[in-house]
Design a protein around this motif. Structure first.
Motif, PDB file in Angstrom:
ATOM      1  N   THR A  23       0.829  -1.204   0.000  1.00 37.93           N
ATOM      2  CA  THR A  23       0.000   0.000   0.000  1.00 37.93           C
ATOM      3  C   THR A  23       0.865   1.257   0.000  1.00 37.93           C
ATOM      4  N   ARG A  24       1.916   1.249   0.800  1.00 36.43           N
ATOM      5  CA  ARG A  24       2.794   2.426   0.833  1.00 36.43           C
ATOM      6  C   ARG A  24       3.545   2.574  -0.494  1.00 36.43           C
ATOM      7  N   THR A  27       1.352   4.300  -2.797  1.00 36.79           N
ATOM      8  CA  THR A  27       1.270   5.725  -2.446  1.00 36.79           C
ATOM      9  C   THR A  27       2.471   6.485  -2.997  1.00 36.79           C
TER      10      THR A  27
END
Length: 284
Positions: A23-24, A27
């Motif tokens: 997820t990071r 991002t």
């Protein structure tokens, strides 16, 4: 295109789960991410499965960071694009895990002798599903207020020659390279700019790594000065090593970020130059 070939999850000394790491990475708009936990590939399938559910494309490269011993230095060798399901590879990595457990028990015993009890149990709790590392021991001592920070832990207890230091019995660099090649991967010298050694010893390390069949070295990684990057670039060029770059990301902080400032010198051959899928992504 952002390529980050060095990151960790909570399966070793990272703080994020594979899902949180993915997820990071999204991002931060990373396109290719290698997950390279210490001496384990346990988080790879979890990451690949999670990525398969995402709308945004990102390639997950199976990797590992293997601990080795070289002239009284702990040297890390990245295995990139390995077959993380290969039975022989998994058996070999299990030997590394057993060494970690042996070392952890001895460190805990030494800490007990100076009045710091039950560190191993607390370190295991912090590690959870992950490999036991000195970082977990350091976190225990900091959280107990035995010392003020990580640096103090190693200066007083866990560093070479200190009260609770235990010399690890890791495999050789040549063995690590062989393991990685047998698993179909490329062997990369990890963060060579961070080892506490003189330039003379660094040159010797790169030379012996090359002679042992190593494929590439990280010429860009976190906290690297311009002069050190220039030195690593010249060493890679001198020894005909392919260039790799990775953040060595463990958790969100102000010093290290996924995919940040990882560009390679244009005249070096990137470690991924013959990985077809990457070429397709780069062309898309």
């Amino acid at each position: 295109m952002k390529i980050d070939l060095h990151s960790h999850t909570h399966y070793s000394d990272g703080k994020l789960s594979p899902e949180e790491l993915i997820t990071r990475a999204h991002t931060m708009q990373v396109n290719v991410l290698a997950i390279t936990d210490h001496d384990t590939v346990d988080g790879i399938n979890q990451a690949i499965d999670y990525q398969a559910q995402q709308k945004r494309e990102m390639q997950i490269l199976p990797g590992v960071e293997i601990s080795t011993s070289w002239h009284n230095f702990d040297i890390h060798i990245l295995g990139l694009n390995v077959d993380h399901t290969d039975p022989q590879f998994l058996e070999r990595l299990e030997l590394q895990s057993q060494e970690r457990d042996r070392r952890a028990q001895k460190m805990s015993d030494k800490l007990a002798k100076v009045g710091i009890d039950n560190v191993l149990q607390d370190a295991k709790t912090l590690a959870g599903v992950g490999q036991l590392t000195r970082a977990h021991f350091a976190r225990v001592l900091v959280e107990r207020n035995v010392v003020k920070d990580f640096d103090s832990v190693f200066k007083k207890y866990l560093g070479k020659g200190k009260k609770a230091h235990v010399k690890p019995q890791w495999i050789s660099i040549q063995e690590a390279i062989q393991w990685i090649h047998d698993a179909g991967g490329k062997a990369v010298l990890a963060h060579p700019g961070h080892y506490d050694m003189t330039s003379k010893w660094l040159r010797r390390l790169v030379e012996e790594f090359t002679q042992g069949g190593g494929d590439g070295m990280e010429v860009t990684h976190s906290h690297l000065s311009r002069d050190k990057k220039a030195l690593l670039t010249s060493l890679a060029e001198e020894h005909n090593l392919q260039a790799s770059s990775g953040s060595d990301f463990h958790y969100p902080n102000r010093w290290t970020e996924l995919g940040k400032n990882l560009s390679l010198p244009e005249h070096l051959v990137p470690i991924w130059h013959d990985w077809a899928l990457n070429k397709q992504q780069a062309a898309s």
